[in-house]
Design a protein around this motif. Structure first.
Motif: not given
Length: 668
Positions: A487, A493-494, A497, A500, A503-505, A574, A576, A580
């Motif tokens: 990010d 990050v919230k 989240n 986007c 997810g962050e992970q 972000r 990534q 998903k």
């Protein structure tokens, strides 16, 4: 013309029409569909004259410039920049182009050997992309022509002229790629990320710093960047339907428009084209939800408004909107786009309208801001407390005063099976006949799994989604691979989240059911919502997942970037994997997606329109399986049905008034 008006056009009274004047803001007032992709753009241009070290010694700013691409009397490629008075012509011998922020209507061109830099800003992004691609193709193709020296210029005696460039032809692309192949065969491909036809020994500030600002994800850039495999192609866009073109033309004329349509009629696609056709500095793209805002490259409506939930008294909301950063947005906004308006509460809309008038100090509806509102009220309604009655935007006191035209898209593009389309239209209106019930019950026996790719289950509650995906992933054998997002601002990050789609992970194993969350290659079927399964991992260090998709493609997935607008207009990003887990997904999160194989459980439906949203995600009946179907799950809000009935009645009345005129015009 008859068909356009019959299907799409609804007037809400001559009184509103008389009060409406076309906007004349840069890029919108003089624009029409005919010149939407012409070799001329309207924007702000800063002309900088650079010294040997790349520093600007002289600068001229033109706020409202017309930049045209053409040829002079020697058939040389020329860029003409005019402020409406005295035009300046720049011969494009050697150029360097930077386009990282082209989606925001910004780009720059460095002209050699004159050391002149043109900084273009506030240009509708679709026009700028087309203009820059045309420029590059014409410039590359022109390298085969003999250069004109100063002696030839002096002895020619030709009168000065400027002829607008002709549209790009297939032969131009072929010639440009041929010239590029020759250059790549003789020279080492340029390193770095700048677009350039650089002088061999030229070193300056722009060459050293600007290349770092070019994004590798931009498809336009990848097509223009010199490479061993030339990738120049014709500058073109996916064609709009007649209905969509009518909506776009109406928006560009300055009207306040609400356009609607059932699922799959291309509302989001059209909205992106509208955003690309309006000047970026004065256009704010918003949506009722974070994910919808991310899809159109905007921010949430609440973040733009700066008044929190809007539950506070009007005076307090105005005070919040008067804060310096928030007030600037309201003042500079001339075109406000609101997507997924069905989920915007009516009282909040009224409060926004009052805040806009107060902050902008103008008594016109919404303070004079042009509204482009999109959504389908027969889909998901506003989220309200159980004790409160749902109030839609069209029930707001200010709705009819703010919206000049209601327009409806009727051509379904997601589904092609007429039988399925008819079934969905009945479900949309809350009708569940015996025939519809029979067809949906028959889908319960469909075997829609193929090539190891299982059906995605659409759930009404987010908790069911998380529980299903986590449990199914843990049951798989093999090593777990973890992918953490990168990010731009870990402290926010919230915010990322919430908007986007990834997810962050992300946790993956071989055999994991996954879904693509970004359009990567529409032609090959790698689109948002495409279903696949992880078949392995490739690479050392942090191996990347290899995914086999239902469309037949098998790809090693690499990280992609999402850019999000946060509060205060700050851009967040972000990076990534565009994946998903897809054993299950919520109905809310599925809006805008097209799913190839989907399983739906409607036993826990709790909102009007929820069953329709779920069913309309499927591409066809063959890829749909409905479990425990109950006709009671199919329902539509009574007030929404009345609104659409009134909309169609007004459209019919308008058509009746217009028919004699059309007949007379056709016979003349």
């Amino acid at each position: 013309m008859r068909r356009q008006i019959r299907i799409c056009f609804v007037c809400l009274g001559s009184e509103t029409e008389e009060k409406t004047e076309p906007r004349t803001s840069a890029g919108a007032g003089k624009m029409n569909l005919a010149n939407h992709l012409s070799p001329e753009i309207q924007s702000s241009v800063t002309i900088e004259y650079l010294n040997a070290s790349g520093q600007a010694t002289k600068r001229k700013v033109i706020r409202n410039a017309f930049t045209s691409l053409g040829r002079n009397e020697f058939r040389e490629l020329v860029l003409k920049v005019s402020d409406g008075k005295l035009p300046q012509n720049f011969i494009l011998k050697q150029i360097q182009i930077f386009t990282r922020f082209i989606r925001e209507g910004k780009s720059s061109i460095v002209i050699r050997p004159d050391n002149i830099q043109l900084l273009i800003s506030n240009c509708p992004s679709d026009q700028l992309k087309h203009f820059m691609k045309t420029l590059m193709i014409k410039h590359e193709a022109g390298k085969s022509e003999k250069p004109v020296n100063e002696r030839m210029r002096l002895l020619s005696g030709l009168p000065r002229m400027f002829e607008t460039i002709s549209p790009v032809q297939k032969k131009d692309v072929e010639q440009a790629n041929e010239m590029r192949a020759k250059v790549n065969g003789q020279q080492t491909p340029l390193k770095g990320k700048g677009l350039s036809n650089r002088a061999p020994n030229a070193t300056n500030r722009c060459q050293q710093k600007r290349p770092r600002t070019v994004s590798s994800e931009n498809t336009l850039i990848s097509e223009l960047r010199p490479s061993k495999k030339p990738a120049l192609s014709m500058p073109q866009q996916l064609q709009l339907s007649t209905e969509q073109s009518t909506v776009l033309g109406t928006v560009l004329s300055g009207k306040n428009v609400f356009f609607t349509g059932s699922a799959g009629t291309g509302k989001s696609f059209l909205l992106k084209r509208i955003i690309g056709a309006l000047p970026p500095k004065s256009t704010y793209a918003t949506a009722s939800t974070g994910v919808a805002a991310c899809h159109i490259g905007g921010t949430t409506l609440h973040a733009f408004a700066g008044i929190g939930s809007g539950k506070a008294p009007l005076e307090q909301c105005i005070e919040l909107a008067m804060r310096p950063g928030v007030r600037q947005h309201w003042i500079s906004c001339r075109h406000l786009i609101i997507d997924e308006v069905s989920m915007v509460e009516g009282e909040f809309f009224d409060k926004l309208e009052a805040v806009a008038r107060a902050v902008r100090r103008r008594d016109e509806p919404f303070g004079g801001i042009q509204l482009i509102v999109c959504g389908d009220f027969l889909q998901l309604p506003p989220v309200t407390q159980a004790s409160n009655q749902t109030k839609f935007c069209f029930q707001a006191k200010s709705w009819r005063r703010c919206i000049h035209l209601n327009m409806e898209l009727t051509e379904v593009r997601r589904q092609t099976d007429k039988k399925f389309i008819s079934l969905l239209q009945q479900i949309r209106l809350g009708r569940c006949t015996e025939e519809v019930t029979r067809e949906l019950l028959l889908t319960g026996n469909h075997k829609i799994e193929r090539d190891g790719i299982l059906a995605t289950r659409l759930c009404t509650h987010k908790d069911d989604v998380d529980l299903t995906n986590d449990r199914r992933l843990q049951q798989l054998p093999g090593e777990m691979h973890k992918y953490d997002a990168l990010d731009s601002d870990p402290m926010l990050v919230k915010t990322v989240n919430a908007q986007c789609p990834v997810g962050e992970q992300i946790l993956l194993k071989k055999g994991a059911q996954v879904m693509l969350t970004k359009n990567l290659d529409v032609g090959r079927g790698l689109v948002n919502g495409a279903r696949g399964v992880v078949v392995g991992f490739e690479g050392t260090g942090r191996p990347l997942p290899k995914v086999r998709f239902l469309c037949g493609a098998t790809e090693v997935m690499k990280p992609e970037r999402w850019v999000i607008k946060g509060q205060g207009g700050v851009f967040l990003s972000r990076q990534q994997l565009p994946l998903k887990l897809a054993w299950a997904i919520s109905i809310h999160k599925s809006q805008g997606m097209t799913l190839d194989c989907v399983e739906i459980s409607l036993s826990r439906v709790f909102e009007c329109g929820q069953a329709y949203v779920a069913l309309s995600r499927a591409r066809n009946l063959e890829g749909l399986r409905v479990m425990d179907f109950d006709p009671k799950a199919v329902n539509a809000n009574h007030y929404v049905l009345q609104f659409y009935a009134r909309l169609r009645k007004e459209r019919a009345m308008y058509q009746t008034c217009l028919d004699p005129y059309l007949v007379e015009k056709e016979n003349s």
